[in-house]
Scaffold this motif. Structure first.
Motif, PDB file in Angstrom:
ATOM      1  N   TYR A 104      -7.637 -12.907  -4.118  1.00 20.71           N
ATOM      2  CA  TYR A 104      -6.621 -12.210  -4.690  1.00 20.71           C
ATOM      3  C   TYR A 104      -6.153 -12.938  -6.265  1.00 20.71           C
ATOM      4  O   TYR A 104      -5.942 -12.357  -7.185  1.00 20.71           O
ATOM      5  CB  TYR A 104      -5.149 -12.112  -3.741  1.00 20.71           C
ATOM      6  N   PHE A 107      -7.669 -11.499  -9.492  1.00 22.02           N
ATOM      7  CA  PHE A 107      -6.889 -10.302  -9.949  1.00 22.02           C
ATOM      8  C   PHE A 107      -6.049 -10.744 -11.090  1.00 22.02           C
ATOM      9  O   PHE A 107      -5.309 -10.036 -11.704  1.00 22.02           O
ATOM     10  CB  PHE A 107      -6.529  -9.469  -9.021  1.00 22.02           C
ATOM     11  N   GLU A 108      -5.553 -12.073 -10.878  1.00 22.55           N
ATOM     12  CA  GLU A 108      -4.365 -12.552 -11.729  1.00 22.55           C
ATOM     13  C   GLU A 108      -4.827 -13.182 -13.049  1.00 22.55           C
ATOM     14  O   GLU A 108      -4.083 -13.485 -13.771  1.00 22.55           O
ATOM     15  CB  GLU A 108      -3.705 -13.398 -10.930  1.00 22.55           C
ATOM     16  N   ARG A 113     -10.808 -11.381 -13.992  1.00 20.07           N
ATOM     17  CA  ARG A 113     -10.701  -9.801 -14.167  1.00 20.07           C
ATOM     18  C   ARG A 113     -11.893  -9.204 -14.956  1.00 20.07           C
ATOM     19  O   ARG A 113     -12.629  -8.155 -14.414  1.00 20.07           O
ATOM     20  CB  ARG A 113      -9.769  -9.150 -14.671  1.00 20.07           C
ATOM     21  N   LYS A 150      -5.237  -3.710   0.671  1.00 17.81           N
ATOM     22  CA  LYS A 150      -4.975  -4.109  -0.768  1.00 17.81           C
ATOM     23  C   LYS A 150      -5.896  -4.526  -1.530  1.00 17.81           C
ATOM     24  O   LYS A 150      -5.874  -4.059  -2.736  1.00 17.81           O
ATOM     25  CB  LYS A 150      -3.997  -5.288  -0.626  1.00 17.81           C
ATOM     26  N   LEU A 154      -6.519  -2.850  -5.359  1.00 20.03           N
ATOM     27  CA  LEU A 154      -6.709  -3.612  -6.776  1.00 20.03           C
ATOM     28  C   LEU A 154      -7.915  -3.361  -7.453  1.00 20.03           C
ATOM     29  O   LEU A 154      -8.290  -3.396  -8.689  1.00 20.03           O
ATOM     30  CB  LEU A 154      -6.701  -5.125  -6.202  1.00 20.03           C
ATOM     31  N   THR A 155      -9.220  -3.475  -6.606  1.00 19.24           N
ATOM     32  CA  THR A 155     -10.509  -3.244  -6.919  1.00 19.24           C
ATOM     33  C   THR A 155     -10.706  -1.768  -7.390  1.00 19.24           C
ATOM     34  O   THR A 155     -11.167  -1.658  -8.423  1.00 19.24           O
ATOM     35  CB  THR A 155     -11.443  -3.477  -5.687  1.00 19.24           C
ATOM     36  N   SER A 157      -8.420   0.128  -8.712  1.00 12.19           N
ATOM     37  CA  SER A 157      -7.713   0.170 -10.166  1.00 12.19           C
ATOM     38  C   SER A 157      -8.313  -0.561 -10.915  1.00 12.19           C
ATOM     39  O   SER A 157      -8.325  -0.089 -12.296  1.00 12.19           O
ATOM     40  CB  SER A 157      -6.358  -0.560  -9.931  1.00 12.19           C
ATOM     41  N   LEU A 221      -0.544   1.398  -4.794  1.00 12.08           N
ATOM     42  CA  LEU A 221      -0.935   0.598  -5.718  1.00 12.08           C
ATOM     43  C   LEU A 221      -1.996   1.468  -6.364  1.00 12.08           C
ATOM     44  O   LEU A 221      -2.099   1.611  -7.967  1.00 12.08           O
ATOM     45  CB  LEU A 221      -1.717  -0.712  -5.254  1.00 12.08           C
ATOM     46  N   SER A 225      -2.181   3.373 -10.990  1.00  8.99           N
ATOM     47  CA  SER A 225      -3.375   3.396 -11.650  1.00  8.99           C
ATOM     48  C   SER A 225      -3.580   4.751 -11.782  1.00  8.99           C
ATOM     49  O   SER A 225      -5.150   5.150 -12.296  1.00  8.99           O
ATOM     50  CB  SER A 225      -4.553   2.354 -11.222  1.00  8.99           C
TER      51      SER A 225
END
Length: 254
Positions: A104, A107-108, A113, A150, A154-155, A157, A221, A225
């Motif tokens: 995770y 992604f920050e 990214r 999650k 996130l992936t 998006s 989430l 997007s």
């Protein structure tokens, strides 16, 4: 050339084991068969759980330290086996696979990214199907917080997926009333997300660490997007192609 539809497929442990104690090679064959049929119009990125479930087939770890560290060790043992099974079966269908382990924290950071996007785009453009899992050996979020739902969102998006498919062990999200009456009825189309939240009954899955609550949070989430989410019954054969053809009940979250 027509642009292919980019699909992020998230497959949980319950789907991969078909709710048994072993990874189902037949289920991975089913996924490979469907991807092979759709490869002219769709490109797939897979977020797959199952490393711990695979490891339990091979080893019984004894440890005084119960809990998360044992699970991390099992994930470390199971991950290479899981990827090998995917690789062997997908190759039979003429499909190439690659492994990506993400955390995770990736992604920050802006640089991470960018690296993820560039690497996965190169793989997909060269007809490789990235199979993504959380790097459980160093990160514990999937083990503690949710069965890769999650991570899938996130992936999806980050990679600007056109569609996010969550394969689970129910025919989508059921109305709360129908569950209470023990006659589950699928909510087939969601346009009001707040209404959906009122219907969710939280329950953990057998092998996974998620449950419907984590799937709805993941869909939320993806929704931020502008990505549509489908929650489908991955236990059934041909669950992707049947959903595309509206042959089965599933939840479509606009």
């Amino acid at each position: 050339m027509q642009k292919k539809k980019r699909i992020l497929l998230k497959v949980g442990s319950n789907t991969l084991t078909k709710e048994t104690d072993n990874i189902s090679r037949g289920k991975i064959e089913d996924i490979a068969n469907q991807i092979a049929k759709l490869q002219d119009t769709c490109e797939f990125i897979i977020v797959s759980s199952g490393a711990i479930a695979v490891a339990k087939q091979f080893v019984k770890l004894e440890s005084k330290q119960k809990g998360v560290f044992v699970k991390q060790a099992l994930a470390s043992i199971g991950q290479p086996h899981l990827i090998r099974i995917y690789q062997e079966i997908f190759r039979e269908y003429g499909l190439l696979t690659s492994q990506c382990l993400l955390s995770y924290s990736d992604f920050e950071k802006e640089q991470s990214r960018t690296n993820i996007v560039n690497t996965i785009n190169v793989l997909v453009n060269n007809n490789y199907i990235p199979i993504i899992n959380e790097n459980d050996t160093v990160a514990t979020d999937e083990i503690k917080f949710g069965d890769n739902d999650k991570l899938g969102a996130l992936t999806a998006s980050l990679l600007k997926a056109d569609l996010f498919i969550i394969a689970t062990n129910t025919n989508g999200v059921y109305t709360k009333e129908s569950i209470e009456n023990e006659a589950p009825r699928t909510i087939e189309l969601v346009e009001d997300f707040d209404e959906l939240l009122k219907q969710v009954v939280n329950s953990k899955s057998t092998h996974g660490s998620g449950g419907m609550q984590s799937k709805i949070e993941a869909a939320s989430l993806a929704r931020e997007s502008n990505i549509e989410t489908w929650i489908v019954n991955g236990i059934e054969d041909n669950f992707i192609t049947n959903a595309f053809e509206n042959k089965v009940p599933f939840t479509k979250i606009k």
